[in-house]
Design a protein around this motif. Structure first.
Motif, mmCIF file in Angstrom:
data_model
loop_
_atom_site.group_PDB
_atom_site.id
_atom_site.type_symbol
_atom_site.label_atom_id
_atom_site.label_comp_id
_atom_site.label_asym_id
_atom_site.label_seq_id
_atom_site.Cartn_x
_atom_site.Cartn_y
_atom_site.Cartn_z
ATOM 1 N N CYS A 194 -6.854 2.923 0.189
ATOM 2 C CA CYS A 194 -7.012 1.501 -0.165
ATOM 3 C C CYS A 194 -8.335 0.940 0.343
ATOM 4 O O CYS A 194 -8.993 1.533 1.183
ATOM 5 C CB CYS A 194 -5.857 0.682 0.353
ATOM 6 S SG CYS A 194 -4.930 1.476 1.611
ATOM 7 N N HIS A 222 2.138 2.706 2.752
ATOM 8 C CA HIS A 222 1.962 3.524 3.948
ATOM 9 C C HIS A 222 1.792 2.651 5.188
ATOM 10 O O HIS A 222 1.608 1.440 5.084
ATOM 11 C CB HIS A 222 0.776 4.485 3.793
ATOM 12 C CG HIS A 222 -0.509 3.771 3.481
ATOM 13 N ND1 HIS A 222 -1.301 4.106 2.421
ATOM 14 C CD2 HIS A 222 -1.111 2.731 4.089
ATOM 15 C CE1 HIS A 222 -2.345 3.291 2.391
ATOM 16 N NE2 HIS A 222 -2.254 2.447 3.387
ATOM 17 N N CYS A 279 -6.271 -0.482 7.449
ATOM 18 C CA CYS A 279 -6.112 0.812 6.793
ATOM 19 C C CYS A 279 -7.030 1.845 7.437
ATOM 20 O O CYS A 279 -8.017 1.496 8.046
ATOM 21 C CB CYS A 279 -6.549 0.685 5.349
ATOM 22 S SG CYS A 279 -5.208 0.383 4.251
ATOM 23 N N HIS A 290 0.053 1.102 8.447
ATOM 24 C CA HIS A 290 -1.283 0.753 8.940
ATOM 25 C C HIS A 290 -1.334 0.901 10.454
ATOM 26 O O HIS A 290 -0.302 0.864 11.117
ATOM 27 C CB HIS A 290 -1.640 -0.677 8.544
ATOM 28 C CG HIS A 290 -1.977 -0.797 7.096
ATOM 29 N ND1 HIS A 290 -2.270 -1.964 6.479
ATOM 30 C CD2 HIS A 290 -2.059 0.158 6.136
ATOM 31 C CE1 HIS A 290 -2.528 -1.745 5.202
ATOM 32 N NE2 HIS A 290 -2.405 -0.464 4.966
ATOM 33 N N HIS A 296 0.820 -1.221 0.000
ATOM 34 C CA HIS A 296 0.000 0.000 0.000
ATOM 35 C C HIS A 296 0.848 1.263 0.000
ATOM 36 O O HIS A 296 0.373 2.333 -0.342
ATOM 37 C CB HIS A 296 -0.918 0.044 1.236
ATOM 38 C CG HIS A 296 -2.015 -0.964 1.209
ATOM 39 N ND1 HIS A 296 -2.974 -1.016 2.182
ATOM 40 C CD2 HIS A 296 -2.300 -1.951 0.334
ATOM 41 C CE1 HIS A 296 -3.820 -2.015 1.904
ATOM 42 N NE2 HIS A 296 -3.424 -2.593 0.799
ATOM 43 N N CYS A 344 -5.433 7.423 3.456
ATOM 44 C CA CYS A 344 -5.328 6.077 2.914
ATOM 45 C C CYS A 344 -6.419 5.820 1.902
ATOM 46 O O CYS A 344 -7.598 5.918 2.194
ATOM 47 C CB CYS A 344 -5.427 5.066 4.033
ATOM 48 S SG CYS A 344 -5.433 3.401 3.423
HETATM 49 ZN ZN ZN Z 1 -3.378 0.673 3.410
#
Ligand code: ZN
Length: 166
Positions: free
Chosen positions: A165, A147, A155, A149, A145, A163
């Motif tokens: 996703c 980044h 997320c 979590h 992703h 975020c």
């Molecule tokens: Zn994520």
């Protein structure tokens, strides 16, 4: 070496010693190494530090927010701005796109408003006090992703409001 997630506290001062920004004790910043989430100069230092370590570092503009570019300064008519009250120091988004650059009002002269799209910290030496509070290998999902979590591995939330996703 595997990508790390680094959590840290910082206090940012300018050359005169004024505090410009800092983390609050209950919420350190976390970032995924190599994701470009923080300025290069900070990432370089934090990558070298271990959990629990503190350091004072100076980040120069080339590894911070870059140098000022005077072509990023523009004079516009007050009527073109999306606000009734225009004050020096106000920030505007230069367009309706959410990724449009943010500009700052630096001068108001009658109907002429001078806007500066440079980052407020462009060209500034940054004096950081750093403390690394967490260092752990990134989870495969975080790496894919790009980044960090939050705890529990999901997320969103936990300072990850950007975020995108599923
Ligand atoms: Zn994520």
């Amino acid at each position: 070496m595997a990508q790390q997630v680094i959590g840290f506290h910082f206090t940012l001062k300018n050359k005169a010693g004024d505090v410009l920004d800092r983390t609050v004790p209950e919420s350190p910043l976390s970032f995924l190494e190599g994701s470009g989430a923080i300025i290069d100069g900070l990432e370089e230092e934090l990558s070298k530090m271990s959990e629990g370590e503190t350091a004072e570092v100076i980040v120069r503009p080339e590894k911070g927010y870059g140098f000022r570019d005077e072509s990023q300064v523009d004079i516009v008519s007050k009527s073109k701005l999306p606000a009734e009250e225009i004050n020096v120091g106000d920030f505007f988004q230069a367009g309706s796109d959410q990724h449009a650059p943010v500009v700052q009002v630096v001068q108001v002269d009658g109907d002429d408003v001078t806007l500066d799209a440079n980052h407020p910290l462009a060209g500034v030496d940054l004096f950081f006090y750093l403390e690394v509070v967490e260092k752990r290998p990134a989870m495969p999902e975080e790496i894919s992703h790009g980044h960090v979590h939050n705890e529990g591995g999901s997320c969103g939330g936990g300072g990850n409001s950007s975020c995108g996703c599923q």
